[in-house]
Design a protein around this motif. Structure first.
Motif, PDB file in Angstrom:
ATOM      1  N   ARG A   2      40.152  40.198  40.878  1.00  0.00           N
ATOM      2  CA  ARG A   2      40.261  38.802  41.164  1.00  0.00           C
ATOM      3  C   ARG A   2      41.585  38.516  41.958  1.00  0.00           C
ATOM      4  N   ARG A   3      41.344  38.097  43.222  1.00  0.00           N
ATOM      5  CA  ARG A   3      42.401  37.892  43.874  1.00  0.00           C
ATOM      6  C   ARG A   3      43.213  36.332  43.745  1.00  0.00           C
ATOM      7  N   ALA A   4      44.446  36.356  44.075  1.00  0.00           N
ATOM      8  CA  ALA A   4      45.181  35.287  43.917  1.00  0.00           C
ATOM      9  C   ALA A   4      44.613  34.201  44.947  1.00  0.00           C
ATOM     10  N   ILE A   5      44.343  32.911  44.594  1.00  0.00           N
ATOM     11  CA  ILE A   5      43.793  31.910  45.546  1.00  0.00           C
ATOM     12  C   ILE A   5      44.456  30.623  45.750  1.00  0.00           C
ATOM     13  N   VAL A   6      45.620  30.516  44.941  1.00  0.00           N
ATOM     14  CA  VAL A   6      46.466  29.359  45.165  1.00  0.00           C
ATOM     15  C   VAL A   6      47.712  29.791  45.451  1.00  0.00           C
ATOM     16  N   ALA A   7      47.991  30.977  45.688  1.00  0.00           N
ATOM     17  CA  ALA A   7      49.619  31.543  46.259  1.00  0.00           C
ATOM     18  C   ALA A   7      49.418  30.610  47.537  1.00  0.00           C
ATOM     19  N   GLY A   8      50.632  30.088  47.749  1.00  0.00           N
ATOM     20  CA  GLY A   8      51.076  29.490  48.963  1.00  0.00           C
ATOM     21  C   GLY A   8      50.831  28.021  48.986  1.00  0.00           C
ATOM     22  N   SER A   9      50.042  27.678  47.880  1.00  0.00           N
ATOM     23  CA  SER A   9      49.758  26.081  47.622  1.00  0.00           C
ATOM     24  C   SER A   9      50.238  25.826  46.456  1.00  0.00           C
ATOM     25  N   SER A  75      28.135  29.310  32.335  1.00  0.00           N
ATOM     26  CA  SER A  75      27.984  28.958  30.972  1.00  0.00           C
ATOM     27  C   SER A  75      29.267  28.364  30.397  1.00  0.00           C
ATOM     28  N   LYS A  76      29.037  27.914  29.327  1.00  0.00           N
ATOM     29  CA  LYS A  76      30.019  26.954  28.598  1.00  0.00           C
ATOM     30  C   LYS A  76      31.397  27.646  28.425  1.00  0.00           C
ATOM     31  N   ALA A  77      31.312  29.115  28.278  1.00  0.00           N
ATOM     32  CA  ALA A  77      32.340  30.179  28.038  1.00  0.00           C
ATOM     33  C   ALA A  77      32.256  31.110  28.956  1.00  0.00           C
ATOM     34  N   CYS A  78      32.763  31.318  30.120  1.00  0.00           N
ATOM     35  CA  CYS A  78      32.919  32.477  31.181  1.00  0.00           C
ATOM     36  C   CYS A  78      34.128  33.178  31.026  1.00  0.00           C
ATOM     37  N   PHE A  79      33.672  34.692  30.709  1.00  0.00           N
ATOM     38  CA  PHE A  79      34.582  35.417  30.515  1.00  0.00           C
ATOM     39  C   PHE A  79      34.816  36.329  31.864  1.00  0.00           C
ATOM     40  N   SER A  80      36.211  36.957  32.224  1.00  0.00           N
ATOM     41  CA  SER A  80      36.131  37.826  33.250  1.00  0.00           C
ATOM     42  C   SER A  80      36.524  38.971  32.866  1.00  0.00           C
ATOM     43  N   LEU A  81      35.942  40.201  33.193  1.00  0.00           N
ATOM     44  CA  LEU A  81      36.609  41.554  33.178  1.00  0.00           C
ATOM     45  C   LEU A  81      37.249  42.176  34.030  1.00  0.00           C
ATOM     46  N   GLU A  82      37.763  41.390  35.054  1.00  0.00           N
ATOM     47  CA  GLU A  82      38.337  41.880  36.223  1.00  0.00           C
ATOM     48  C   GLU A  82      40.019  41.739  35.974  1.00  0.00           C
ATOM     49  N   ASP A  83      40.646  42.528  36.738  1.00  0.00           N
ATOM     50  CA  ASP A  83      42.115  42.582  36.761  1.00  0.00           C
ATOM     51  C   ASP A  83      42.463  41.228  37.588  1.00  0.00           C
ATOM     52  N   PHE A  84      43.631  40.593  37.315  1.00  0.00           N
ATOM     53  CA  PHE A  84      44.021  39.337  38.197  1.00  0.00           C
ATOM     54  C   PHE A  84      45.082  39.883  39.110  1.00  0.00           C
ATOM     55  N   SER A  85      45.189  39.426  40.482  1.00  0.00           N
ATOM     56  CA  SER A  85      46.281  39.773  41.261  1.00  0.00           C
ATOM     57  C   SER A  85      47.224  38.568  41.436  1.00  0.00           C
ATOM     58  N   ALA A  91      47.805  41.724  36.907  1.00  0.00           N
ATOM     59  CA  ALA A  91      47.789  41.669  35.397  1.00  0.00           C
ATOM     60  C   ALA A  91      46.682  42.355  34.947  1.00  0.00           C
ATOM     61  N   LYS A  92      46.573  43.284  34.342  1.00  0.00           N
ATOM     62  CA  LYS A  92      45.541  44.036  33.756  1.00  0.00           C
ATOM     63  C   LYS A  92      44.454  43.310  32.900  1.00  0.00           C
ATOM     64  N   ASN A  93      43.353  43.398  32.915  1.00  0.00           N
ATOM     65  CA  ASN A  93      42.420  42.810  31.721  1.00  0.00           C
ATOM     66  C   ASN A  93      42.303  43.884  30.645  1.00  0.00           C
ATOM     67  N   ASN A  94      42.279  43.427  29.417  1.00  0.00           N
ATOM     68  CA  ASN A  94      42.046  44.216  28.301  1.00  0.00           C
ATOM     69  C   ASN A  94      40.173  43.920  28.103  1.00  0.00           C
ATOM     70  N   GLU A 115      32.166  36.317  36.750  1.00  0.00           N
ATOM     71  CA  GLU A 115      33.104  36.652  37.647  1.00  0.00           C
ATOM     72  C   GLU A 115      33.145  35.507  38.708  1.00  0.00           C
ATOM     73  N   GLU A 116      32.216  35.023  39.115  1.00  0.00           N
ATOM     74  CA  GLU A 116      31.839  33.997  40.106  1.00  0.00           C
ATOM     75  C   GLU A 116      32.610  32.626  39.682  1.00  0.00           C
TER      76      GLU A 116
END
Length: 271
Positions: A2-9, A75-85, A91-94, A115-116
């Motif tokens: 999952r790429r950083a999308i608000v870096a720079g803003s 859905s009401k609760a959305c999990f991500s299984l991706e690492d976040f950059s 930041a590693k995903n457990n 993930e979307e």
């Protein structure tokens, strides 16, 4: 990934600049924090408070981060299984812990991996640089929430509480009241600063001293974007016997001196 999308803003995209900014805000004294509420606005507005709260957290292995689903996908609760950059690294995903939690949560009927829904959501991303510079080594379980009923919040909290050990911390990402025409919430037009402080102060008092029912009822009458995560954390605190305290509260109006459209920011820790 999952790429950083608000870096720079929301925060600097340059690594060195980001380190300088975040370190300036990491001023809290370490405590045995088990859960917390942290604002997620741009660093110019709420970075000071986010840094103060997160820097209080002693070393933890994992952070279950309950963010806001601002875009309403999934859905009401959305999990991500991706690492976040972020510009500071990964930041590693457990995934192991996330899958265990999700297995139990599936019984609720409103939890999924999506993930979307996380791709454009900033409420988790903006907190990660503070963790990356205040924790030696950690991983995350990112979850974003929307449209939960009180009973769904309570059931979610009960299941989540079963996975909380000393090395796991719950972070709720939330700003408080969004006031003004831009937010479609204008319950008062005079003495805006005094009234928004009063409104958020009443909500904070419920979070610290009441139960999840009263928190949900009070916050639902305002525009607290992390209503569901806060209600879940209050319910977990009741289950686990945690006590809360306010770190600080202020608003965007205090920073820019514009009271036409204002957002409140509160930092709360539980231990």
């Amino acid at each position: 990934m999952r790429r950083a999308i608000v870096a720079g803003s929301f925060y600097p995209s340059d690594k060195a600049e980001l380190i300088d900014v975040v370190r300036k805000y990491l001023v809290g004294k370490k405590e045995d924090v088990e859960g917390c509420v942290v604002p997620h606005a741009g660093y110019y507005f709420s970075g000071k408070l986010a840094g103060e709260v997160i820097s209080k957290i002693s070393e933890k292995k994992s952070f279950i981060i309950l963010g806001v689903n601002h875009y309403g996908l999934g859905s009401k609760a959305c999990f991500s299984l991706e690492d976040f950059s972020t510009p500071l690294g990964i930041a590693k995903n457990n995934k192991k812990l996330a899958k265990k939690i999700l297995e139990k949560m599936r019984l609720l009927g409103f939890c999924e991996v999506n993930e979307e829904s996380h791709e454009q959501e900033h409420s988790i991303e903006v907190l990660l640089p503070f963790l990356q510079l205040s924790q030696k080594k950690f991983d995350i379980v990112p979850i974003i929430l929307k449209n939960l009923s009180l009973e769904e919040c309570k059931k979610f909290a009960y299941i989540l509480s079963k996975f909380l050990k000393k090395e796991v911390c719950v972070i709720v990402s939330s700003d408080f009241t969004h006031y003004g025409i831009n937010y479609g919430f204008v319950p008062f037009r005079e003495n805006v600063r005094e009234n928004i402080y009063k409104l958020d102060g009443e909500i904070i008092n419920k979070i610290l001293n009441s139960n999840s029912e009263e928190v949900y009822e009070k916050a639902s009458k305002s525009t607290v974007c992390g209503l569901y995560g806060i209600t879940i954390l209050r319910e977990i605190a009741t289950i686990m016997g945690w006590k809360g305290k306010l770190v600080d509260y202020y608003t965007s109006g205090d920073i820019v001196k514009d009271w036409n459209n204002v957002v409140g920011y509160a930092g709360i820790v539980f231990n």
